[in-house]
Design an enzyme around this catalytic site. Structure first.
Site, mmCIF file in Angstrom:
data_model
loop_
_atom_site.group_PDB
_atom_site.id
_atom_site.type_symbol
_atom_site.label_atom_id
_atom_site.label_comp_id
_atom_site.label_asym_id
_atom_site.label_seq_id
_atom_site.Cartn_x
_atom_site.Cartn_y
_atom_site.Cartn_z
ATOM 1 N N GLY A 31 0.811 -1.220 0.000
ATOM 2 C CA GLY A 31 0.000 0.000 0.000
ATOM 3 C C GLY A 31 0.837 1.259 0.000
ATOM 4 O O GLY A 31 2.029 1.228 -0.324
ATOM 5 N N LEU A 33 0.410 3.686 -2.134
ATOM 6 C CA LEU A 33 0.778 3.501 -3.539
ATOM 7 C C LEU A 33 1.296 4.781 -4.194
ATOM 8 O O LEU A 33 0.798 5.870 -3.940
ATOM 9 C CB LEU A 33 -0.437 2.979 -4.312
ATOM 10 C CG LEU A 33 -1.026 1.676 -3.765
ATOM 11 C CD1 LEU A 33 -2.238 1.259 -4.596
ATOM 12 C CD2 LEU A 33 0.001 0.561 -3.726
ATOM 13 N N HIS A 34 2.330 4.593 -5.021
ATOM 14 C CA HIS A 34 2.895 5.693 -5.808
ATOM 15 C C HIS A 34 3.009 5.225 -7.253
ATOM 16 O O HIS A 34 2.637 4.081 -7.582
ATOM 17 C CB HIS A 34 4.243 6.149 -5.227
ATOM 18 C CG HIS A 34 5.208 5.026 -4.975
ATOM 19 N ND1 HIS A 34 5.724 4.249 -5.990
ATOM 20 C CD2 HIS A 34 5.741 4.528 -3.826
ATOM 21 C CE1 HIS A 34 6.537 3.348 -5.498
ATOM 22 N NE2 HIS A 34 6.557 3.479 -4.175
ATOM 23 N N HIS A 37 4.318 1.656 -8.022
ATOM 24 C CA HIS A 37 3.327 0.573 -7.909
ATOM 25 C C HIS A 37 2.389 0.575 -9.121
ATOM 26 O O HIS A 37 2.036 -0.481 -9.648
ATOM 27 C CB HIS A 37 2.467 0.754 -6.658
ATOM 28 C CG HIS A 37 3.210 0.708 -5.354
ATOM 29 N ND1 HIS A 37 3.417 1.815 -4.578
ATOM 30 C CD2 HIS A 37 3.788 -0.329 -4.699
ATOM 31 C CE1 HIS A 37 4.074 1.469 -3.488
ATOM 32 N NE2 HIS A 37 4.323 0.175 -3.526
ATOM 33 N N GLN A 155 14.687 -9.200 -4.057
ATOM 34 C CA GLN A 155 13.383 -9.833 -3.827
ATOM 35 C C GLN A 155 12.933 -10.590 -5.084
ATOM 36 O O GLN A 155 12.487 -11.735 -5.013
ATOM 37 C CB GLN A 155 12.381 -8.748 -3.450
ATOM 38 C CG GLN A 155 10.947 -9.179 -3.357
ATOM 39 C CD GLN A 155 10.090 -8.065 -2.769
ATOM 40 O OE1 GLN A 155 10.122 -7.826 -1.573
ATOM 41 N NE2 GLN A 155 9.325 -7.376 -3.583
ATOM 42 N N SER A 187 9.687 5.463 -3.444
ATOM 43 C CA SER A 187 9.521 4.500 -2.357
ATOM 44 C C SER A 187 8.563 5.087 -1.326
ATOM 45 O O SER A 187 8.576 6.300 -1.086
ATOM 46 C CB SER A 187 10.875 4.229 -1.692
ATOM 47 O OG SER A 187 10.676 3.596 -0.441
#
Ligand code: AMP
Length: 281
Positions: A31, A33-34, A37, A155, A187
């Protein structure tokens, strides 16, 4: 946009999509969100018929002294952004549903070695938490395509290995890092930065960029280059966890002059904010 908190209605909806042979893409997020995303959402839309986004701040991937409690939770504005971007379903599971027992007693998935390297060295258990929640969410959403950001390159490489080793049938797609105009990687944690820290923050990307140019012009002594860059960042006011040149494909230490596909990765604190970034060479 459909919204699901519980498993049963999500299951029914997923079944419906499958019956009508819709290809499902899935974007897991925490969540706040930017645009980074939302680029994943765009990629998901381009590679499927329906897009599911999850928002879940995963307690298992935070260390005891990390920012789980204060991590920005902005569901109202996130929902609007996803709606505007044409997402089909939002899944916001409750922690009590995903984790039915204490985390210390809970089963987990672990990808050895790579999970203890780079960020894993400084955030013990972090990637076990990431793998575990991603596998849970994949089991619940059962997507054809999983979309993740290259901002978190380690990741991605770890999840790629989990998919391969555990014979999962999902296809992982990576999306390039989305940056501010001054180079800072977007971020959710950037909002922790004080004004002066925000002005200094792009120095991390600029340093990676300088390292890339140096390597492209023939530098082979990566260890010395990384040491110099770490010292430079320290003098600027950063507290680096690591700066490393690695093989792009598996993040292993480059073994010979034949390793040409490289990436430079860094994690550094600026005040209390931990920034990560990477740049392919
Ligand atoms: P997070 O909500 O931080 O867990 O991130 C969810 C997903 O968004 C992960 O796959 C991240 O790699 C990706 N992501 C976060 N920031 C960016 C960015 N600046 N550019 C591209 N992807 C990003």
């Amino acid at each position: 946009m459909r919204e699901f908190i519980e498993k049963t209605p999500l299951d029914a909806w997923i079944k419906q999509q499958r019956t009508s042979e819709k290809k499902i893409a899935f974007v897991p997020t925490m969540g706040n969100l930017h645009e980074g995303h939302l680029r994943l959402v765009d990629e998901a839309k381009a590679s499927s018929d329906v897009v599911v986004v999850s928002i879940f701040v995963n307690p298992m991937q935070f260390g005891p002294s990390e920012d789980f409690q204060v991590y920005p939770r902005t569901l109202e504005s996130d929902r609007q952004k996803l709606w505007d971007r044409g997402v089909d379903a939002l899944f916001t599971p409750m922690a009590e549903f995903l984790y039915k027992r204490d985390l210390v007693d809970h089963a987990f998935v672990s990808v050895p070695k790579l999970s203890e390297d780079l960020c894993g060295k400084f955030r013990p258990g972090h990637f076990n938490g990431v793998c575990t929640v991603v596998l849970k969410l994949l089991n619940l959403v059962r997507p054809d395509v999983l979309v993740m950001g290259e901002k978190d390159l380690q990741q991605i490489r770890i999840i790629e290995q989990m998919i391969c080793d555990l014979n999962l049938s999902v296809v992982l797609k990576g999306v390039a890092i989305v940056r501010e105009s001054d180079g800072l990687a977007l971020s959710s944690r950037n909002q922790y930065l004080a004004l002066e820290e925000r002005q200094l923050a792009p120095t991390l990307f600029q340093t990676l960029h300088e390292m890339k140019k140096t390597i492209q012009s023939g530098e082979k002594n990566y260890a010395a280059l990384c040491e110099k860059a770490a010292l430079f960042l320290k003098n600027k006011g950063f507290n680096p966890d690591y700066i490393e040149v690695r093989r792009a494909q598996d993040l292993k230490i480059p073994s010979s002059a034949e390793d040409k596909a490289l990436v430079v990765l860094a994690a550094a604190y600026l005040g209390k904010t931990r920034l990560i970034d990477n740049l392919f060479i």
